[in-house]
Scaffold this motif. Structure first.
Motif, PDB file in Angstrom:
ATOM      1  N   TYR A  85      53.611  38.024  33.778  1.00 42.58           N
ATOM      2  CA  TYR A  85      52.316  37.583  34.292  1.00 42.58           C
ATOM      3  C   TYR A  85      51.222  38.315  33.531  1.00 42.58           C
ATOM      4  CZ  TYR A  85      55.411  36.104  38.031  1.00 42.58           C
ATOM      5  OH  TYR A  85      56.439  35.539  38.731  1.00 42.58           O
ATOM      6  N   ARG A  86      50.682  37.668  32.541  1.00 38.90           N
ATOM      7  CA  ARG A  86      49.687  38.310  31.676  1.00 38.90           C
ATOM      8  C   ARG A  86      48.272  38.001  32.149  1.00 38.90           C
ATOM      9  NH1 ARG A  86      52.136  39.781  26.639  1.00 38.90           N
ATOM     10  NH2 ARG A  86      54.278  39.091  26.605  1.00 38.90           N
ATOM     11  N   GLY A  87      47.368  38.881  31.807  1.00 40.90           N
ATOM     12  CA  GLY A  87      45.960  38.653  32.099  1.00 40.90           C
ATOM     13  C   GLY A  87      45.370  39.730  32.987  1.00 40.90           C
ATOM     14  N   ILE A  88      44.045  39.785  32.949  1.00 45.55           N
ATOM     15  CA  ILE A  88      43.329  40.809  33.709  1.00 45.55           C
ATOM     16  C   ILE A  88      43.545  40.634  35.209  1.00 45.55           C
ATOM     17  CG2 ILE A  88      41.023  41.655  34.314  1.00 45.55           C
ATOM     18  CD1 ILE A  88      40.219  41.156  31.406  1.00 45.55           C
ATOM     19  N   GLU A  89      43.507  39.398  35.681  1.00 43.30           N
ATOM     20  CA  GLU A  89      43.680  39.148  37.115  1.00 43.30           C
ATOM     21  C   GLU A  89      45.055  39.627  37.589  1.00 43.30           C
ATOM     22  OE1 GLU A  89      44.090  35.319  40.003  1.00 43.30           O
ATOM     23  OE2 GLU A  89      42.442  35.259  38.552  1.00 43.30           O
ATOM     24  N   SER A  90      46.079  39.332  36.820  1.00 44.23           N
ATOM     25  CA  SER A  90      47.432  39.778  37.178  1.00 44.23           C
ATOM     26  C   SER A  90      47.538  41.299  37.154  1.00 44.23           C
ATOM     27  CB  SER A  90      48.449  39.166  36.213  1.00 44.23           C
ATOM     28  OG  SER A  90      49.743  39.613  36.516  1.00 44.23           O
ATOM     29  N   ASN A  91      46.910  41.925  36.164  1.00 43.55           N
ATOM     30  CA  ASN A  91      46.932  43.392  36.081  1.00 43.55           C
ATOM     31  C   ASN A  91      46.191  44.021  37.254  1.00 43.55           C
ATOM     32  OD1 ASN A  91      48.414  43.200  33.768  1.00 43.55           O
ATOM     33  ND2 ASN A  91      46.851  44.029  32.415  1.00 43.55           N
ATOM     34  N   LEU A  92      45.080  43.405  37.658  1.00 42.88           N
ATOM     35  CA  LEU A  92      44.346  43.911  38.821  1.00 42.88           C
ATOM     36  C   LEU A  92      45.197  43.784  40.090  1.00 42.88           C
ATOM     37  CD1 LEU A  92      40.746  42.542  38.108  1.00 42.88           C
ATOM     38  CD2 LEU A  92      41.471  44.939  38.118  1.00 42.88           C
ATOM     39  N   GLU A  93      45.890  42.651  40.229  1.00 45.51           N
ATOM     40  CA  GLU A  93      46.763  42.466  41.386  1.00 45.51           C
ATOM     41  C   GLU A  93      47.876  43.509  41.397  1.00 45.51           C
ATOM     42  OE1 GLU A  93      48.124  38.428  41.161  1.00 45.51           O
ATOM     43  OE2 GLU A  93      46.193  37.603  41.776  1.00 45.51           O
ATOM     44  N   MET A  94      48.496  43.729  40.230  1.00 46.79           N
ATOM     45  CA  MET A  94      49.587  44.712  40.158  1.00 46.79           C
ATOM     46  C   MET A  94      49.057  46.119  40.407  1.00 46.79           C
ATOM     47  SD  MET A  94      52.664  45.356  40.011  1.00 46.79           S
ATOM     48  CE  MET A  94      54.088  44.960  39.078  1.00 46.79           C
TER      49      MET A  94
END
Length: 157
Positions: A85-94
């Protein structure tokens, strides 16, 4: 840091995500097997039980719970997630999940005495073995996913 760096540090060494999944699956399996056998995993404790750390070891660098909570299994899991799951939104969720998990673990550590008293020795043994089995299932899935990635011909099997 692992959420945001992802697999980039591994690319320096030429380690692909599938190889990492196989290695992580093996590490998690070893930890879960030690839980099922009610023994302390060598992965979490590199010194014999009861032995003090060497005098030249700075214990501030090796927090007591760090190998258990943020050890190789947790790091592999985060890297695999950031690969899928790539992307800023996914990183923020993780990052939010990791923060929530850290808070949950803090509450668990603070309540460990109470939990141990309520469950008792037998209850703790049962819970440890159950969680070892769950962890072994996660390890098997991670290992299988990594092997399928390394050997794409297995995908149809």
């Amino acid at each position: 840091a692992t959420v945001w760096a992802g697999e980039q540090p591994l690319n320096v060494f030429g380690i692909g995500i599938d190889i990492l999944q196989v290695a992580g699956g093996i590490i998690i399996a070893l930890i879960s097997l030690s839980m099922l056998q009610s023994s302390r995993s060598a992965i979490h404790d590199s010194k014999p039980v009861g032995e003090a750390p060497p005098a030249d070891t700075d214990i501030s660098v090796l927090p007591l719970a760090m190998p258990i909570d943020a050890g190789p299994g947790a790091i592999v899991t985060v890297i695999v997630h950031t690969h899928q799951y790539r992307g800023i939104e996914s990183n923020l969720e993780m990052s939010a999940v990791c923060t929530a998990l850290a808070g949950f673990l803090c509450v668990c550590f603070l309540g460990a005495g109470l939990i141990t008293r309520v469950l008792g020795t037998k209850g703790m043994d049962i819970l440890t073995k159950f969680m070892g089995m769950v962890l072994l299932a996660i390890a098997a899935g991670m290992l299988a996913s990594g092997v399928k990635g390394l050997l794409p011909g297995l995908e149809g099997s």
